[in-house]
Motif scaffolding. Structure first.
Motif, PDB file in Angstrom:
ATOM      1  N   GLN A 231     -21.145  -7.265  26.161  1.00  0.00           N
ATOM      2  CA  GLN A 231     -20.716  -8.617  25.790  1.00  0.00           C
ATOM      3  C   GLN A 231     -20.508  -8.732  24.279  1.00  0.00           C
ATOM      4  O   GLN A 231     -19.524  -9.316  23.819  1.00  0.00           O
ATOM      5  CB  GLN A 231     -21.747  -9.637  26.272  1.00  0.00           C
ATOM      6  N   ALA A 235     -17.161  -9.640  21.951  1.00  0.00           N
ATOM      7  CA  ALA A 235     -17.225 -10.753  21.000  1.00  0.00           C
ATOM      8  C   ALA A 235     -16.994 -10.305  19.554  1.00  0.00           C
ATOM      9  O   ALA A 235     -16.697 -11.129  18.691  1.00  0.00           O
ATOM     10  CB  ALA A 235     -18.584 -11.442  21.107  1.00  0.00           C
ATOM     11  N   ASP A 236     -17.102  -9.002  19.292  1.00  0.00           N
ATOM     12  CA  ASP A 236     -17.017  -8.535  17.897  1.00  0.00           C
ATOM     13  C   ASP A 236     -15.631  -8.806  17.312  1.00  0.00           C
ATOM     14  O   ASP A 236     -14.617  -8.484  17.927  1.00  0.00           O
ATOM     15  CB  ASP A 236     -17.341  -7.044  17.810  1.00  0.00           C
ATOM     16  N   HIS A 237     -15.627  -9.335  16.068  1.00  0.00           N
ATOM     17  CA  HIS A 237     -14.351  -9.752  15.477  1.00  0.00           C
ATOM     18  C   HIS A 237     -13.412  -8.592  15.195  1.00  0.00           C
ATOM     19  O   HIS A 237     -12.215  -8.790  15.038  1.00  0.00           O
ATOM     20  CB  HIS A 237     -14.601 -10.535  14.183  1.00  0.00           C
ATOM     21  N   LYS A 240      -9.817  -6.077  19.104  1.00  0.00           N
ATOM     22  CA  LYS A 240      -8.603  -6.889  19.225  1.00  0.00           C
ATOM     23  C   LYS A 240      -8.015  -6.913  20.638  1.00  0.00           C
ATOM     24  O   LYS A 240      -6.994  -7.587  20.872  1.00  0.00           O
ATOM     25  CB  LYS A 240      -7.549  -6.402  18.233  1.00  0.00           C
ATOM     26  N   ILE A 257     -15.734 -14.809  27.310  1.00  0.00           N
ATOM     27  CA  ILE A 257     -16.214 -14.389  25.988  1.00  0.00           C
ATOM     28  C   ILE A 257     -15.052 -14.375  24.997  1.00  0.00           C
ATOM     29  O   ILE A 257     -15.170 -14.854  23.870  1.00  0.00           O
ATOM     30  CB  ILE A 257     -16.889 -12.997  26.059  1.00  0.00           C
ATOM     31  N   SER A 258     -13.924 -13.856  25.431  1.00  0.00           N
ATOM     32  CA  SER A 258     -12.753 -13.828  24.541  1.00  0.00           C
ATOM     33  C   SER A 258     -12.316 -15.233  24.159  1.00  0.00           C
ATOM     34  O   SER A 258     -12.040 -15.517  22.987  1.00  0.00           O
ATOM     35  CB  SER A 258     -11.582 -13.109  25.218  1.00  0.00           C
ATOM     36  N   ARG A 261     -14.253 -16.779  21.358  1.00  0.00           N
ATOM     37  CA  ARG A 261     -14.211 -16.158  20.023  1.00  0.00           C
ATOM     38  C   ARG A 261     -13.478 -17.054  19.028  1.00  0.00           C
ATOM     39  O   ARG A 261     -12.625 -17.848  19.417  1.00  0.00           O
ATOM     40  CB  ARG A 261     -13.453 -14.822  20.082  1.00  0.00           C
ATOM     41  N   ALA A 262     -13.782 -16.865  17.727  1.00  0.00           N
ATOM     42  CA  ALA A 262     -12.992 -17.555  16.705  1.00  0.00           C
ATOM     43  C   ALA A 262     -11.525 -17.140  16.838  1.00  0.00           C
ATOM     44  O   ALA A 262     -10.621 -17.943  16.664  1.00  0.00           O
ATOM     45  CB  ALA A 262     -13.523 -17.200  15.315  1.00  0.00           C
ATOM     46  N   GLU A 263     -11.286 -15.891  17.157  1.00  0.00           N
ATOM     47  CA  GLU A 263      -9.933 -15.400  17.431  1.00  0.00           C
ATOM     48  C   GLU A 263      -9.910 -14.852  18.850  1.00  0.00           C
ATOM     49  O   GLU A 263     -10.370 -13.736  19.090  1.00  0.00           O
ATOM     50  CB  GLU A 263      -9.587 -14.272  16.438  1.00  0.00           C
ATOM     51  N   PRO A 264      -9.406 -15.628  19.813  1.00  0.00           N
ATOM     52  CA  PRO A 264      -9.333 -15.104  21.186  1.00  0.00           C
ATOM     53  C   PRO A 264      -8.449 -13.854  21.211  1.00  0.00           C
ATOM     54  O   PRO A 264      -7.516 -13.741  20.414  1.00  0.00           O
ATOM     55  CB  PRO A 264      -8.675 -16.242  21.967  1.00  0.00           C
TER      56      PRO A 264
END
Lengths: 532, 532
Positions: A231, A235-237, A240, A257-258, A261-264
């Motif tokens: 997970q 979630a790691d930025h 990609k 989870i995607s 994210r701040a950036e899906p």
């Protein structure tokens, strides 16, 4: 097995490092016996994950900007290194999955073939979709700038190994091969059902990275003793995109989870499909029994543990359908129960079968032989179109060798059942010439529901080629615009980038004047091929 | 204006029907004066939406299976019908948006050009990505089936008109044109800032549908007096993709609606971008003042109401940067305040400007002339790299003619600021030959952050061509794998479908033997062009 166990340390592969994880342990299980195998595999910690992500991020620009020939050779080297492991790999995969030698050897061939296919795709360069619209300095009222476009890789990709393809959809399987081909570093979260197989293949990839002089972060392999690391990986930025093959619950949780994210990011989850098989009247009348027998071959292949397993049969009621069911039932009765991949898959299968068997509107019409513990026997059920339409639960995937025949009173009912289905990977139509008109009326519906329409066959046996789509509308996959098998799978990990008035020396080589890489290009909208 | 008002009834267009909505009313406003214009536009009810969706669904198979030439002619007919509206359209759009005649006429040209570009894309057929892997009946151990692939349209598409492009990104703008080109019916939710323009263009599309003999559900146009209908449109199970250009809040709310559907769908929302402009040392030293003057031209174009407006300037501190700021400030001082599109956009702009002006670490370094009510004056601010990195709020888009210069002490700080940015539509680099090395070090970062890298220019002025990417990583768009401008925009509305062992007469014509449609095809992986 002594050599195999020697070669497996239960270690994480973080870039070029080989080290034991300290967050708990997972143990491999011999599928046929339930015996725990040695060694244990140490789970990755948050620090291990952090390092894998940092290395992948650091590797990305170097890897993506390496010459295409280097990328192609890397894919081929991974293939060579996998073959070089030898029989240790086959035996370990057989032990961990319960799959027979022929299947594992075939799957190894497919895995190696996939890697080589993508090497060819990389050399061809068509995936880059090079487009050049030259400047028009004299255009009125405004000049046109020089515009050039190329597909660039998305960035580091997280790949989740699949339980049912320990080689072809695991550590160096289709997701990994296509991500590498696109120019993306990969971090694999190994499936805990075949950790030894995973480590062996992971080391092969690790050796290939080194042999090709690529940055170590191009590849890492993590074991996860809980779900935390998988997970956190999604979630790691720095991650990609995500490649996943597994359950609907697993896939939709990664999608969530995607989305949070701040950036899906794109999640390519291949999840759930019952692969409708439509039997048309004339084909049924002329060869219902033969189709029934062939159907059982597809249904029971690999204990039914394929995403393309034929879990639903639709036909207009009549004597042809009766003979199909009778023949299928007879063929089933001769089928041995097969070891299933994991106790978890087996118990889910048994629960699915029980739910169907106990359903008021469902009749059991065929059964394979009962087997020992850890094996699942094949099952065939039937119901009516009316009952099927009344209960959405009847279209839930039962992963394994179970299928449901839906008797439809007429063509309209057949259409209604098909229209009520969720998105599917495949849809098959069995037809004779005399069925052409009814088939033509079905085609528009079929084309909208599935990723692959096939005739007089079954969806099991997914050819790895250029024209394959192993994908389909949700929930068969998370993103119905994609395929996870075949050369088009590379498109999942690319995005177009445009370059406006960029001087030659700052352009990617593929976009420079004179076409130094000899790529197919679209110039002012017109596709041109490099001279032979 | 009498003729214009005669031609506008405030009516919904539901398939071929023209009727007044009964769910409240929206009124157009003359942008320059704030005066309400007649007539009012009746909002769509849930029943209107239901009918539009049912018609779109019913139209889909017929529309997608019509010959490509019919689809191309339809796009051209829409263009002709828009031109045939004549000056009424230009005057109405000017009144509703406050944009000058030259801009509206130019935008009409762009809109018509886009439709014609997509007609060419449809005729070319490359977007279908035809792939054929012929059967290999003698292959061992297993024969290969015949496999063919083609891109199919996703299904009915919801398009949300954009406030800032009343023609080119509204009713018959880029989203609609590319969805039609892909073979998707379109339901437009008109932007309430230019309802009269929307109805005029909508009627042109409606006439083109009829003239080309296409099913009426190919197009519908809805007005929405609340947000209910727009949201219900995205949630409707018959809608298979969404095109949107607007605010980050609006776009992310549509993404959330999609994610909550039983079947999530692609949302192509073009949302938020500050379009970094990097000024390199040698270019600044040799022509800082000239760049400053050109920058103001881009900043104030269309009152700054472009997605590609240069909202952020990055440079290494020094006299070159001082001369850039001085020249920009001088040019700004001569700029008249311009009417903004809507009072809502104006008040958001004023709030954004006030937040910057009042920020402890931000200095105002340039101002356009103050104007009358409903106009926004241009603003230039500066801050330090340290302050920018310390406050994420400083990278929020201020939609309008405001920009922030970030003084960086050195190249490392410039990299750090760029790395800290969210995804962007464009990134510009101003450079001289002597800046090549520093530019080369910036390129990898730029390529990852933006959809279009440009040199010695500004992102405003988005060329509609084949090599354009108007897209970029989140949050500049919801889906960074796509472009909303240029011929590649068609790819957003397609998905691959594979056909296995399908008889010739049941195959889509594009996949049949002999290449009857004369398409580029990939045969056994090798790209081939039809003979000229």
């Amino acid at each position: 097995m002594a050599v195999a166990e020697l070669a497996i340390e239960g270690a994480l592969l973080i870039g070029s490092d080989i080290r034991r994880g300290t967050a708990g342990e997972i143990r491999a299980t011999e599928a046929r016996t339930g015996t725990k195998l040695s060694p244990g595999f140490g789970g990755a910690t948050a620090a291990d994950l952090e390092q894998a992500c940092a290395l992948a991020e650091a590797a990305f620009d170097t890897f993506r900007n390496a010459p295409l020939e280097t990328r192609a050779r890397f894919l081929e080297t991974v293939a060579e290194e996998i073959l070089a492991i030898g029989d240790i790999l086959v035996e370990r995969a057989m032990a961990e999955t319960g799959l027979p030698r022929g299947r594992i050897e075939g799957e190894r061939g497919r895995t190696v073939g996939q890697l080589r296919l993508f090497a060819g795709v990389v050399r061809d360069g068509g995936f880059l979709d090079v487009r050049i619209d030259p400047a028009l300095p004299d255009r009125k009222p405004l000049p046109r700038p020089d515009l050039r476009l190329i597909n660039q890789p998305l960035g580091p990709v997280a790949v989740f190994g699949a339980s049912n393809f320990p080689l072809a959809f695991s550590v160096a399987g289709g997701d990994t091969a296509s991500a590498f081909a696109a120019g993306c570093p990969v971090i694999v979260k190994a499936h805990s059902a075949h950790p030894g197989t995973s480590e062996l293949v992971g080391r092969a990839v690790q050796r290939a990275v080194a042999a090709c002089g690529l940055p170590e972060g191009t590849f890492s392999l993590l074991f996860d003793s809980s779900r935390t690391i998988g997970q956190a990986l999604v979630a790691d930025h720095r991650i990609k995109a995500v490649g996943f093959t597994g359950s609907r619950g697993g896939g939709t949780s990664l999608m969530a989870i995607s989305a949070a994210r701040a950036e899906p990011i794109p999640v390519y989850a291949e999840m759930s499909s019952i692969n409708p098989v439509v039997l048309l009247p004339s084909a049924l009348a002329s060869r219902g029994a033969a189709i029934g027998k062939a159907f059982v071959g597809s249904l029971t292949l690999g204990a039914g543990q394929f995403c393309t397993n034929p879990g639903l049969v639709l036909a207009i009621d009549g004597p042809g359908l009766d003979s199909f069911i009778a023949a299928a039932s007879e063929a089933l009765a001769a089928c041995e129960a097969q070891t299933m991949l994991t106790p978890g898959i087996l118990s889910a299968y048994c629960a699915g079968v029980e739910a169907l068997a106990g359903h008021a509107a469902v009749k059991t019409v065929g059964k394979g032989k009962a087997g020992e513990a850890l094996t699942g026997g094949a099952q065939l059920f039937e119901t009516t179109a009316e009952a099927f339409l009344a209960d959405h639960a009847l279209q839930a995937e039962v992963f394994g060798a179970a299928s449901l025949v839906v008797r439809c009173p007429d063509e309209a009912a057949l259409h209604a059942v098909l229209a009520a289905l969720e998105g599917q990977l495949t849809g098959a139509i069995h037809l004779d010439d005399a069925d052409t008109e009814i088939a033509a009326r079905l085609m528009p519906l079929m084309e909208r529901k599935v990723g692959r329409v096939l005739m007089n066959g079954f969806g099991t046996g997914v050819e790895v080629c250029h024209a394959m789509v192993h994908g389909g509308p949700f929930p068969s996959t998370a993103d119905g615009r994609s395929t996870s098998v075949g050369s088009l799978a590379i498109a999942r990990f690319l995005r177009p980038v445009s370059y406006q008035d960029v001087p030659q020396k700052l352009l990617p080589e593929a976009l420079r004047d004179g076409n130094p890489l000899r790529l197919p290009r679209r110039i002012d909208g017109r596709l041109t091929l490099p001279e032979a």
